[in-house]
Write a protein that holds these residues in place. Structure first.
Motif, short mmCIF file in Angstrom:
data_model
loop_
_atom_site.label_atom_id
_atom_site.label_comp_id
_atom_site.label_asym_id
_atom_site.label_seq_id
_atom_site.Cartn_x
_atom_site.Cartn_y
_atom_site.Cartn_z
N THR A 156 50.23 -31.39 43.38
CA THR A 156 50.64 -30.81 44.76
C THR A 156 49.39 -29.78 44.72
OG1 THR A 156 52.01 -29.32 43.01
CG2 THR A 156 52.90 -31.06 44.64
N PHE A 187 51.97 -40.84 49.58
CA PHE A 187 50.60 -40.70 50.03
C PHE A 187 49.67 -40.80 50.94
CE2 PHE A 187 46.63 -38.34 48.36
CZ PHE A 187 46.50 -37.40 49.32
N GLY A 214 51.67 -33.39 51.90
CA GLY A 214 52.34 -33.79 50.39
C GLY A 214 53.61 -34.65 50.45
#
Length: 630
Positions: A473, A445, A377
């Motif tokens: 997430t 990301f 993440g």
């Protein structure tokens, strides 16, 4: 003339008492309306300080990695203990020299080029770190394999990260033998032994002992930029088989700053019992020790009965945990002198409120430092105030640097809610919402290796406006009125047990391989006094077949990690589906595993008998009372 007021023997201006009263009043107002102002400010300044340091590296075109810092520490403090394992001390100099030997072996025999991937299948031991650092000194990307994963899942992991070399620990040769016939021919296999009876397998230990301790040229390990790959760490994510998350040098640096951000110092001794293939142990633990220049005590495997003995023996001051670990410690028989230790910080995630309180009451004034962060993440929260139950706290300034939102989520469709205009909607404070984090140049990301589709599935596009991009997430969170954040649950086809993510599709795929199983619907159920959710499978049998419990047991223990084996089985006649033709799990989760309310046949995985047994009311009561070990 200016008025003066006598105070004792001194003369003060008349405005001083009024100013003092004003300061006191402001302080009281701050304590009443903004009680966490100074704690927030202190934490934010620490975050900014570290961020500015990393940004300075970038602007100067000088990338300083965690490995670079370790090499400098080995030169500056070569005799300081870096690693203590089973009573043996490995200094910074020792680890540097042995990792040089590893680098020399692969430089000579491995035909590795900078940027090549090497997979590492090893348990917690010093040579895990020696091999990791040695390969990193050659500029290789190291893939950490979960040693609980076996057979088909392990082959999938190797296929997704495409290593040139696989290094296997001496205690995992059985796992290697299972996959060796199906392993790609272009993967060179090395084992941590001096001799081997396996065909076409190279030995590493003998070559390490014969190798030179000379360092390899520094330009082999130099990183071109902070966004280049340093590691692959596998995560089960939200669905399917394990995925290889790209871990950049930037992410390694951020992870290594965690202990420092919570107030750890170079004088601390950190106790690591979590598996090194996990980011918590490798990045936060080992990387954190390097960031501090501190010492870590590494244990092969967590032991609840020996935990505090080790802490006292090695003068441990900082421990790492997952929620399960704290519960295991609290479940140990009470002994005298349990507060007789030097531990001051406990850093980790997933501890339940009641366990948190019991831990503090029983083991003394240890500051619990709960945090939140997914391996792959781009968002992290840290509970710097010690608020029980919270994973962290946010404010205007934090969201300025790390933008995130909690949005409405539809549990029936397994999708974020979108309004008539097609935009997602934010939840109110106190409501559970899906945590999403904006993807931009400062908070990228990096995705997964092996399958571009997996990366794309973790991204949400056009969330609040055309063209915006967010990382999903997969976690539901709640933000209260004081801006504290609390973990609520996972979405999708994953639940957490024994500190690990269990992908339900992986489990069901293994179960339907049996010739008598038509369909398997896998989900997690709550068990009182246990962290996470225990695995349960609702089964549909093929026509004219019966449930073979012996075959079922052999199947799950052979092909699944121990934490992923379903503890409960439920045999149904039909499988309820959602409106979008997905397996319906919510009613099954609510009904749990109580034989008094469920008429379907139920079974329980009794590890002491190495078999699935009938789940009777007596067995159910023994599970709830804690008499049966899960």
């Amino acid at each position: 003339l200016r008025p003066w007021r006598r105070v004792g023997a001194a003369m003060l201006p008349a405005w001083v008492p009024g100013a003092a009263a004003g300061v006191v009043s402001l302080h009281l107002v701050q304590r009443l309306l903004f009680p966490y102002f100074w704690a927030d400010l202190q934490y934010l300044l620490r975050v900014l300080r570290y961020g500015l340091r990393v940004e300075a590296y970038r602007l100067r075109g000088r990338v300083v990695t965690v490995l670079d810092r370790f090499v400098r520490l080995a030169q500056r403090q070569p005799r300081k203990a870096f690693l203590i394992y089973e009573g043996q001390v490995h200094t910074y100099g020792d680890v540097d020299r042995r990792s040089n030997r590893v680098a020399q072996v692969f430089l000579r025999h491995g035909r590795l080029e900078k940027g090549d991937t090497v997979a590492l299948l090893m348990g917690n031991e010093p040579d895990f770190i020696h091999v990791w650092f040695g390969l990193a000194k050659l500029g290789c990307v190291v893939a950490f394999l979960n040693f609980n994963v076996r057979s088909r899942s392990l082959l999938h992991c190797l296929s997704s990260c495409e290593p040139k070399i696989l290094v296997v620990g001496a205690d995992l040769l059985g796992t290697l033998e299972e996959i060796l016939p199906d392993l790609r021919n272009d993967v060179s296999v090395w084992i941590m032994t001096k001799a081997s009876a396996l065909p076409s397998v190279h030995t590493l230990l003998d070559k390490i002992e014969a190798a030179s301790e000379d360092s390899v040229p520094a330009d082999r390990r130099s990183a071109s930029n902070l966004k280049s790959s340093a590691l692959y760490i596998f995560t089960s994510g939200t669905t399917g088989l394990p995925k290889a998350a790209f871990i950049s040098h930037m992410q390694v640096l951020k992870g290594s700053a965690g202990l420092w951000a919570f107030g750890a110092t170079p004088e601390d001794i950190i106790y690591i019992t979590l598996p090194l293939y996990h980011s918590a142990a490798s990045l936060l633990g080992i990387g954190g020790c390097i960031e501090l220049g501190a010492t870590c005590v590494l244990r092969k495997k967590f032991s609840a009965s020996q935990f505090w003995n080790d802490c006292r023996k090695y003068n441990v001051t900082v421990i790492q945990y997952i929620g399960e670990l704290c519960r295991y410690l609290c479940n140990q028989p009470v002994k005298e002198g349990e507060k007789n230790h030097k531990v001051r910080l406990a850093i980790g995630n997933g501890v339940r409120n009641d366990v948190w309180r019991e831990f503090l009451d029983r083991f003394g004034s240890v500051k619990i430092c709960e945090f939140y962060g997914a391996t792959e993440g781009n968002i992290c929260f840290m509970n710097h105030t010690g608020k029980i139950g919270s994973v962290g706290r946010t404010n205007f300034f934090y969201k300025l640097f790390f933008p995130f939102d909690l949005i409405k989520y539809d549990f029936q469709t397994d999708e974020p809610v979108r309004n008539k205009h097609g935009w997602c909607e934010k939840v109110k404070k106190g409501e559970a919402g899906l945590l999403i984090s904006r993807v931009n140049a400062k908070n990228p990301f990096f995705g997964y290796a092996g399958n571009k589709r997996h990366t794309e599935k973790k991204l949400l596009c056009d969330v609040f406006r055309k063209g915006d991009l967010y990382f999903n997430t997969g976690d539901l969170m709640v933000q209260d009125q004081e801006n504290f954040l609390y973990f609520w649950d996972r979405i999708g086809d994953t639940f957490r047990w024994k500190g690990e993510n269990v992908a339900t599709t992986e489990v069901s795929d293994v179960m339907v391989m049996l010739d008598f199983i038509q369909e398997a619907n896998v989900y997690g159920v709550c068990v009182p006094a246990h962290e996470g959710k225990a695995g349960m499978a609702s089964l549909i049998l093929k026509e004219n077949t019966t449930l073979d419990l012996e075959q079922m047991y052999k199947q799950v223990v052979t092909y699944l990690p121990s934490y992923a084996c379903p503890l409960f089985l439920r045999v149904q006649q039909t499988m309820e589906m959602t409106g979008t033709f997905k397996q319906q799990k919510f009613r099954l989760v609510d009904e749990g595993f109580n034989p008094s309310t469920i008429t379907d046949p139920l079974y329980f995985l009794d590890r002491s008998k190495q078999a699935y047994i009938s789940l009777t009311k007596e067995v159910h009561d023994r599970i709830l009372s804690g008499q049966m070990k899960l």
